[in-house]
Scaffold this motif. Structure first.
Motif, PDB file in Angstrom:
ATOM      1  N   ALA A   8     -10.884   1.514   8.393  1.00 48.38           N
ATOM      2  CA  ALA A   8     -11.448   2.577   7.509  1.00 48.38           C
ATOM      3  C   ALA A   8     -11.783   2.065   6.289  1.00 48.38           C
ATOM      4  O   ALA A   8     -12.800   2.406   5.677  1.00 48.38           O
ATOM      5  CB  ALA A   8     -10.936   3.737   7.875  1.00 48.38           C
ATOM      6  N   HIS A  10     -14.908  -0.741   6.214  1.00 41.87           N
ATOM      7  CA  HIS A  10     -16.046  -0.525   6.881  1.00 41.87           C
ATOM      8  C   HIS A  10     -16.649   0.642   6.230  1.00 41.87           C
ATOM      9  O   HIS A  10     -17.989   1.037   6.484  1.00 41.87           O
ATOM     10  CB  HIS A  10     -15.982  -0.603   8.386  1.00 41.87           C
ATOM     11  N   ALA A  11     -15.771   1.624   5.962  1.00 45.30           N
ATOM     12  CA  ALA A  11     -16.151   2.948   5.251  1.00 45.30           C
ATOM     13  C   ALA A  11     -15.442   3.279   3.901  1.00 45.30           C
ATOM     14  O   ALA A  11     -14.644   4.287   3.813  1.00 45.30           O
ATOM     15  CB  ALA A  11     -16.055   3.899   6.419  1.00 45.30           C
ATOM     16  N   ALA A  22     -14.340   6.968   2.253  1.00 48.33           N
ATOM     17  CA  ALA A  22     -14.623   7.891   3.079  1.00 48.33           C
ATOM     18  C   ALA A  22     -13.066   8.483   3.270  1.00 48.33           C
ATOM     19  O   ALA A  22     -12.233   7.801   3.646  1.00 48.33           O
ATOM     20  CB  ALA A  22     -15.036   7.387   4.532  1.00 48.33           C
ATOM     21  N   ASN A  45     -12.042   8.631  10.403  1.00 44.09           N
ATOM     22  CA  ASN A  45     -12.687   8.832   9.159  1.00 44.09           C
ATOM     23  C   ASN A  45     -14.150   9.117   9.131  1.00 44.09           C
ATOM     24  O   ASN A  45     -14.633   9.001  10.195  1.00 44.09           O
ATOM     25  CB  ASN A  45     -12.710   7.386   8.518  1.00 44.09           C
ATOM     26  N   ALA A  83     -18.252   9.367   7.404  1.00 45.39           N
ATOM     27  CA  ALA A  83     -19.201   8.387   6.989  1.00 45.39           C
ATOM     28  C   ALA A  83     -18.902   7.606   5.700  1.00 45.39           C
ATOM     29  O   ALA A  83     -18.276   8.344   4.806  1.00 45.39           O
ATOM     30  CB  ALA A  83     -20.655   8.986   6.994  1.00 45.39           C
ATOM     31  N   ALA A  84     -19.091   6.502   5.270  1.00 42.40           N
ATOM     32  CA  ALA A  84     -18.671   5.823   4.380  1.00 42.40           C
ATOM     33  C   ALA A  84     -19.688   6.524   3.086  1.00 42.40           C
ATOM     34  O   ALA A  84     -20.525   6.753   3.092  1.00 42.40           O
ATOM     35  CB  ALA A  84     -19.443   4.290   4.236  1.00 42.40           C
ATOM     36  N   GLY A 104     -19.113   8.861  11.228  1.00 46.53           N
ATOM     37  CA  GLY A 104     -17.696   8.214  11.161  1.00 46.53           C
ATOM     38  C   GLY A 104     -17.300   7.507  12.239  1.00 46.53           C
ATOM     39  O   GLY A 104     -18.261   7.052  13.002  1.00 46.53           O
TER      40      GLY A 104
END
Length: 389
Positions: free
Chosen positions: A311, A314-315, A318, A337, A339-340, A377
């Motif tokens: 998480a 990549h995001a 978030a 998680n 969305a970024a 997410g």
């Protein structure tokens, strides 16, 4: 209607579309060659369809067998130049359409055929044009040789580039496969080391209990004393064998891990540590984490740890929510998680963290699911059975 045809068009192979285009081009060229043949050559109306077909239809072999198509086209060009006289005002031995077909087929031969056939086609076509075209008696022969040589060389260069790209794509596929296989093997080795630490701990307890039983239990019979000694000896042998296997697993130069392995009870501290590091994480725990067996607890810890790391990678930014619920016979883990908040930076990594988690969960008889959420997410959920000893 067009929207319905697009999926059908995508399912049709590219070579089929190429063949259909070739047939369409051949029909267009034939529709031109037949009427104009009477303008360029003195020919009987009965022979006109056949002569036009010899000039055009060899192009249909451009993908299937370009060398054969070129041979038919070149042979028919020589035959037409000898058998038919050009009309008054025309000095070409055969039609312009026929010339176009010969150019296309020579290029296709350079793309597909073996090199000796390419050389033969180049020299033969150069001789054909040099001896039949206007000004052949006084014109330079080398002009055709150089011109067709350039065409054949260009086709061969295109062929070489395409072959190099195919080899590069194949090598990339092999490299990616090996990378994924190596990541899985490394993860399995880590799992084996973790399991060793858990099993070795319990085996050591068996050895200690068996060796101290004669001193802790009063009035122990000789047979029972001998049984405890046998249990201790068997446990020590098993422990030594496990350590020997661990030495093979650690043949990659990694040092033994003397620190205690993480447990399910360490998950809250793991989340708190990630929060102190800047990860916006919240966690909820239901049930007694202390009651989770060590082998299963280690997997729970690793799943939460890897999911939060993914998480953060990549995001970034978030919010992350971790939920762990311990039941009588099942423990569930969920890491979700949003969305970024910012665009993630591309970083290294083969993307095998989920496969590693799935392997760990499967090793203790559990199941893991991972996938994107409708809001952008991502969620990882695991269900692990609790086996109490």
């Amino acid at each position: 209607m067009s929207g319905q045809l697009r999926p059908v068009a995508r399912r049709v192979p590219a070579r089929t579309w190429f063949d259909l285009a070739t047939v369409l081009v051949a029909l267009i060229l034939y529709s031109i060659a037949w009427p104009t043949l009477f303008v360029t050559h003195e020919v009987s109306p009965v022979l006109a369809p056949l002569v036009s077909a010899l000039a055009v239809f060899p192009i249909l072999l451009v993908r299937v067998n370009p060398a054969l198509g070129w041979a038919i086209s070149a042979g028919s060009a020589l035959l037409i130049s000898l058998a038919l006289a050009p009309s008054q005002g025309n000095d070409l031995p055969f039609q312009v359409v026929h010339v176009i077909v010969l150019f296309v087929l020579l290029f296709a031969v350079a793309l597909r055929a073996p090199v000796p056939i390419v050389v033969v086609a180049w020299l033969a076509q150069s001789m054909l044009f040099a001896t039949t075209m206007p000004g052949a008696e006084s014109g330079p022969v080398w002009g055709w040789v150089i011109g067709f040589g350039a065409l054949a060389l260009f086709g061969y260069l295109v062929r070489t580039v395409l072959a190099s790209r195919r080899r590069l794509e194949q090598q990339e596929e092999v490299t990616e496969l090996e990378r994924a296989r190596r990541a899985i093997l490394e993860e399995k080795a880590r799992i084996a080391r973790d399991l060793h630490d858990v099993v070795a701990h319990h085996m050591s307890m068996v050895v200690v209990q068996a060796q101290t039983a004669p001193y802790r239990i009063a009035d122990l019979e000789p047979a029972a004393r001998a049984e405890f000694e046998s249990i201790g000896a068997t446990a020590r042998t098993a422990l030594n064998e496990i350590r020997g296997l661990l030495g093979v697993l650690r043949s990659d130069g990694q040092l033994p891990e003397h620190a205690p392995q993480p447990r399910a009870a360490d998950v809250p501290e793991l989340c708190a540590s990630a929060q102190r590091a800047g990860l916006p994480v919240e966690w909820t725990v239901t049930g007694e984490l202390e009651a989770v067996p060590e082998s299963t607890g280690l997997v729970v810890y690793r799943v939460v740890q890897e999911s939060m790391a993914n998480a953060a990678r990549h995001a970034p930014g978030a919010p992350v929510h971790v939920a762990v619920a311990v039941g009588p016979a099942l423990i569930t883990v969920g890491v979700r998680n949003s969305a970024a908040a910012t665009v993630p930076r591309p970083g290294p990594g083969g993307g095998h963290g989920i496969e590693g988690m799935r392997t760990r969960v499967g090793a203790v008889g559990g199941e893991l699911a991972a996938g994107p959420l409708p809001d952008g997410g991502f969620e990882v959920s695991a269900r692990l059975p609790i086996t109490r000893g």
